[in-house]
Design an enzyme around this catalytic site. Structure first.
Site, PDB file in Angstrom:
ATOM      1  CG  ASP A  71      -1.775   1.234   1.329  1.00 21.90           C
ATOM      2  OD1 ASP A  71      -2.367   1.601   0.300  1.00 21.90           O
ATOM      3  OD2 ASP A  71      -1.866   1.859   2.407  1.00 21.90           O
ATOM      4  CB  SER A  72       0.275   4.773  -0.723  1.00 17.68           C
ATOM      5  OG  SER A  72      -0.955   4.856  -0.032  1.00 17.68           O
TER       6      SER A  72
ATOM      7  N   GLY B 192      -2.939   9.002  -4.055  1.00 13.92           N
ATOM      8  CA  GLY B 192      -4.221   9.431  -4.619  1.00 13.92           C
ATOM      9  C   GLY B 192      -4.211  10.799  -5.279  1.00 13.92           C
TER      10      GLY B 192
ATOM     11  CB  CYS C  33      -3.012   0.653  -2.604  1.00 12.56           C
ATOM     12  SG  CYS C  33      -3.073   2.414  -2.959  1.00 12.56           S
TER      13      CYS C  33
ATOM     14  CD  GLU D  11      -0.070   7.105   6.093  1.00 16.00           C
ATOM     15  OE1 GLU D  11       1.053   7.117   6.625  1.00 16.00           O
ATOM     16  OE2 GLU D  11      -0.545   6.095   5.521  1.00 16.00           O
TER      17      GLU D  11
ATOM     18  CB  CYS E  34      -9.273   4.685   0.632  1.00 15.48           C
ATOM     19  SG  CYS E  34      -7.661   5.118   1.312  1.00 15.48           S
TER      20      CYS E  34
ATOM     21  CG  HIS F  71      -4.869   5.100   4.484  1.00 10.51           C
ATOM     22  ND1 HIS F  71      -4.281   4.523   3.392  1.00 10.51           N
ATOM     23  CD2 HIS F  71      -3.869   5.716   5.162  1.00 10.51           C
ATOM     24  CE1 HIS F  71      -2.980   4.790   3.401  1.00 10.51           C
ATOM     25  NE2 HIS F  71      -2.702   5.512   4.467  1.00 10.51           N
TER      26      HIS F  71
HETATM   27  N1  DGL Z   1      -4.534   3.165   1.103  1.00 14.36           N
HETATM   28  C1  DGL Z   1      -4.542   3.938  -0.117  1.00 14.36           C
HETATM   29  C2  DGL Z   1      -5.788   3.609  -0.906  1.00 14.36           C
HETATM   30  O1  DGL Z   1      -6.412   2.593  -0.610  1.00 14.36           O
HETATM   31  C3  DGL Z   1      -4.264   5.320   0.272  1.00 14.36           C
HETATM   32  C4  DGL Z   1      -4.439   6.336  -0.698  1.00 14.36           C
HETATM   33  C5  DGL Z   1      -3.307   7.201  -1.118  1.00 14.36           C
HETATM   34  O2  DGL Z   1      -2.147   6.841  -1.020  1.00 14.36           O
HETATM   35  O3  DGL Z   1      -3.653   8.272  -1.577  1.00 14.36           O
HETATM   36  O4  DGL Z   1      -6.184   4.266  -1.843  1.00 14.36           O
END
Ligand code: DGL
Length: 271
Positions: free
Chosen positions: A10-11, A43, A73, A154, A188, A190
């Site tokens: 994931d990011s 994103g 992600c 975050e 998402c 997160h």
């Molecule tokens: N967890 C990512 C997602 O599901 C985070 C989004 C991002 O990095 O902008 O989209």
């Protein structure tokens, strides 16, 4: 039987929602997780940049000879849904979050109205709506980008009583309440970290579908049905990698996974 690890990326910390579910469903699996914390959020980036990041994340996980890669992600899964990210990869089992998640949402809705929240890139891609309509074209889909949710998570603003998170959630979710959705996709990974706040704004009658949890269930179904699940006596290991400082990441890990036993956290470079 295959005792190689499952790779998840994931990011940032969002994909830990998938890891938590994976370890509950398949405690004997080894898991290698990559959170690209130096470059979060994805994103707000262009599709080409997200594709480059995703390929680097995949190459990093391939080095561990993983048996499966889960794109935990929503942004990568949706923006790159039609790109051949795994062409030439040594890994043949992989999935993004979209299809496992919409399958669960379509099964859950009773009134036929599904809400989708995600990053601006995910919502712009329209891919949740397209995937839902492939399963059922009678469903109304209400979408809303929630750009401030990822920074809240975050930075640890996730408590159900957090005033800032509550004000932002009320603003974003007003349209979902007005439209009367009974099922809300947390598109998402997160967002499940804000589940308490989101649920208290939406009310008990709205079912929340976590994309991280659904991709973990998909992984279990796939590994078990293909005879690729791990078989070992002891619990599997959890090796977490992040691309920025370990400090904030480690704090989040404990908060989100609820423990830090049997877990290693290391900083790495994916370039
Ligand atoms: N967890 C990512 C997602 O599901 C985070 C989004 C991002 O990095 O902008 O989209």
């Amino acid at each position: 039987m295959n005792n190689s690890a499952i790779g998840v990326f994931d990011s940032g910390v969002g994909g830990l929602t998938c890891v938590k579910e994976l370890t509950a469903l398949m405690p004997r699996e080894n898991i290698i997780y990559l959170g690209d914390t130096a470059r979060v959020p994805y994103g707000t980036k262009s599709a080409d940049t997200i594709a480059r990041y995703a390929r680097e994340d995949i190459s990093f996980l391939e080095k561990f000879n993983v048996k499966m890669i889960l794109i935990a992600c929503g942004t990568v899964s949706s923006v790159l849904m039609t790109r051949p990210l795994f062409d030439g990869s040594t890994v043949t089992e992989y999935s993004g979050v979209i299809y496992p998640t919409v399958t669960a949402a379509c099964a859950a809705t009773r009134c036929g109205k599904i809400g989708v929240i995600g990053t601006p890139a995910t919502i712009r891609s329209g891919c949740y709506g397209k995937a839902i309509r492939e399963i059922r074209n009678d469903i109304k889909v209400v979408s809303k980008a929630c750009p401030m949710f990822v920074p809240l998570v975050e930075n640890g603003y996730t408590d159900v009583n957090d005033k800032v998170a509550r004000i932002i959630a009320e603003e974003y979710l007003e349209v979902m309440k007005r439209e009367g959705v009974d099922t809300l996709i947390l598109g998402c990974t997160h967002y499940p970290h804000l589940e308490g706040v989101i649920s208290s704004v939406m009310g008990d009658n709205v079912r929340l579908i976590s994309s991280g949890a659904e991709i973990a269930k998909y992984a279990e179904r796939t590994l078990v049905s293909k005879g690729l699940a791990a078989e070992r006596e002891e619990r599997g290991t959890l090796d977490l990698y992040c691309t920025d400082s370990e400090e904030l990441f480690s704090e989040n890990v404990e908060t989100f996974l609820g423990h830090k036993d049997n877990i290693t956290v290391s900083t790495c470079s994916v370039k």
